[in-house]
Design a protein around this motif. Structure first.
Motif, PDB file in Angstrom:
ATOM      1  N   VAL A 192      66.933  33.530  19.465  1.00  0.00           N
ATOM      2  CA  VAL A 192      65.982  34.189  20.353  1.00  0.00           C
ATOM      3  C   VAL A 192      66.300  33.736  21.777  1.00  0.00           C
ATOM      4  N   GLU A 193      66.156  34.637  22.734  1.00  0.00           N
ATOM      5  CA  GLU A 193      66.435  34.287  24.123  1.00  0.00           C
ATOM      6  C   GLU A 193      65.144  34.048  24.891  1.00  0.00           C
ATOM      7  N   VAL A 194      65.088  32.924  25.603  1.00  0.00           N
ATOM      8  CA  VAL A 194      64.054  32.709  26.619  1.00  0.00           C
ATOM      9  C   VAL A 194      64.623  33.255  27.920  1.00  0.00           C
ATOM     10  N   ASN A 195      64.016  34.319  28.406  1.00  0.00           N
ATOM     11  CA  ASN A 195      64.535  35.107  29.520  1.00  0.00           C
ATOM     12  C   ASN A 195      63.487  35.135  30.628  1.00  0.00           C
ATOM     13  N   THR A 196      63.845  34.619  31.799  1.00  0.00           N
ATOM     14  CA  THR A 196      62.870  34.481  32.877  1.00  0.00           C
ATOM     15  C   THR A 196      62.669  35.735  33.711  1.00  0.00           C
ATOM     16  N   ALA A 197      63.376  36.826  33.393  1.00  0.00           N
ATOM     17  CA  ALA A 197      63.224  38.055  34.176  1.00  0.00           C
ATOM     18  C   ALA A 197      61.810  38.609  34.103  1.00  0.00           C
ATOM     19  N   GLY A 198      61.080  38.298  33.027  1.00  0.00           N
ATOM     20  CA  GLY A 198      59.707  38.770  32.928  1.00  0.00           C
ATOM     21  C   GLY A 198      58.828  38.254  34.050  1.00  0.00           C
ATOM     22  N   LEU A 199      59.194  37.103  34.632  1.00  0.00           N
ATOM     23  CA  LEU A 199      58.444  36.555  35.759  1.00  0.00           C
ATOM     24  C   LEU A 199      58.630  37.393  37.014  1.00  0.00           C
ATOM     25  N   ARG A 200      59.709  38.164  37.067  1.00  0.00           N
ATOM     26  CA  ARG A 200      59.978  39.011  38.230  1.00  0.00           C
ATOM     27  C   ARG A 200      59.428  40.424  38.042  1.00  0.00           C
ATOM     28  N   SER A 202      56.290  43.198  36.315  1.00  0.00           N
ATOM     29  CA  SER A 202      54.830  43.298  36.248  1.00  0.00           C
ATOM     30  C   SER A 202      54.250  42.476  35.112  1.00  0.00           C
ATOM     31  N   ALA A 203      55.034  42.240  34.082  1.00  0.00           N
ATOM     32  CA  ALA A 203      54.564  41.425  32.958  1.00  0.00           C
ATOM     33  C   ALA A 203      54.086  40.064  33.441  1.00  0.00           C
ATOM     34  N   GLY A 204      54.784  39.496  34.434  1.00  0.00           N
ATOM     35  CA  GLY A 204      54.401  38.211  34.989  1.00  0.00           C
ATOM     36  C   GLY A 204      54.505  37.070  33.997  1.00  0.00           C
ATOM     37  N   GLU A 205      55.374  37.213  33.016  1.00  0.00           N
ATOM     38  CA  GLU A 205      55.484  36.226  31.943  1.00  0.00           C
ATOM     39  C   GLU A 205      56.905  36.206  31.418  1.00  0.00           C
ATOM     40  N   ILE A 206      57.362  35.026  31.054  1.00  0.00           N
ATOM     41  CA  ILE A 206      58.678  34.888  30.436  1.00  0.00           C
ATOM     42  C   ILE A 206      58.734  35.719  29.165  1.00  0.00           C
ATOM     43  N   TYR A 207      59.921  36.248  28.866  1.00  0.00           N
ATOM     44  CA  TYR A 207      60.182  36.842  27.547  1.00  0.00           C
ATOM     45  C   TYR A 207      60.768  35.737  26.663  1.00  0.00           C
TER      46      TYR A 207
END
Length: 267
Positions: A192-200, A202-207
């Motif tokens: 599984v990937e921890v992907n920080t693009a979610g912080l950038r 609208s989700a405002g949260e890591i994937y």
């Protein structure tokens, strides 16, 4: 520093900066291991229908591979791996298998960006969300993510809850879907990937969400890390938050790859 195994290049048509600038950014941030994982050509469509703003053309792939390998030779002290991000399209597994077999990738990130042809993470196509049942959409998305894992074609499932990108959240409790997906990851041997693009976004949260990531840890699913950088300034974006996310989920190591073989390194 955590390795950043999800870097894009200008070849994909929607990223900027040179590959050398990404490498310089990684060095500046103190990373010891990075991986380029640009988008595989749109293999499921005939060449005339492939959008150059979404992925590199097939004829660009050898140049991409040569450039990553050259940068690896030119940068002692920084490990640079050759990755690729490949979309999973149901029914096109054989085409993808044949495509991937032709090239010496260190790892393959599997992604779901399309549901029945709809590019749900494309901001130009966001209007479709208002015409969908959000809970059913989440079910469809996670079912396709599970299908992707089961193919055996991918080493990592990238941004595994990408469906939340624009902030459209399911009304139902997602724990059952998360747990079912985590079990499939474990059974299929994917990371599984921890992907920080979610912080950038609208989700405002890591994937993925912390609840999902904790379930992956519960089922002993290995984890990789990626910023999904599309600009050099995004290399290692949100890295302290990523470390906190990993530790909160109970992870004590992450993985890197060489010739499709993974290796664990401590946090």
């Amino acid at each position: 520093m955590l390795p950043d195994l999800h870097l894009h290049t200008g070849r994909c048509g929607h990223a900027g900066g040179t590959m050398e600038e990404y490498v310089a950014a990684a060095r500046q941030r103190g990373l010891g291991h990075i991986g380029f994982a640009d988008h595989l050509p749109i293999y499921w469509l005939p060449p005339a229908r492939r959008d150059p703003g979404l992925a590199m053309a097939e004829e660009e792939l050898p140049g991409y591979i040569e450039a990553v390998q050259r940068l690896g030779r030119e940068n002692p002290g920084l490990t640079i791996s050759l990755g690729i991000e490949a979309d999973y399209i149901p029914g096109c597994e054989r085409q993808l298998e044949q495509f991937l077999a032709r090239y010496p990738f260190d790892y393959v990130l599997g992604s779901v960006h399309y549901l029945d042809g709809w590019g749900f993470d494309n901001p130009e196509l966001m209007g479709e969300y208002s015409r969908r049942d959000i809970d059913e959409l989440y079910r469809q998305y996670f079912q396709q993510v599970q299908q992707a894992a089961r193919t055996g074609l991918f080493d990592v499932i990238a941004h595994p809850d990408l469906i939340k990108k624009f902030g459209y959240r399911a009304r139902m409790d997602l724990r059952e879907l998360y747990e079912e997906t985590a079990r499939v990851f474990a059974e299929s041997g994917v990371c599984v990937e921890v992907n920080t693009a979610g912080l950038r976004a609208s989700a405002g949260e890591i994937y993925p969400s912390l609840e999902f990531l904790r379930l992956c840890r519960h089922y002993h699913v290995p984890v990789s890390t990626g910023s999904d950088a599309h600009q050099p300034a995004q290399v290692a974006f949100g890295w302290e938050r990523a470390r906190q996310w990993l530790e909160a989920a109970g992870y004590r190591e992450v993985v890197v790859f060489k010739k499709r073989v993974r290796k664990a390194i401590p946090l």
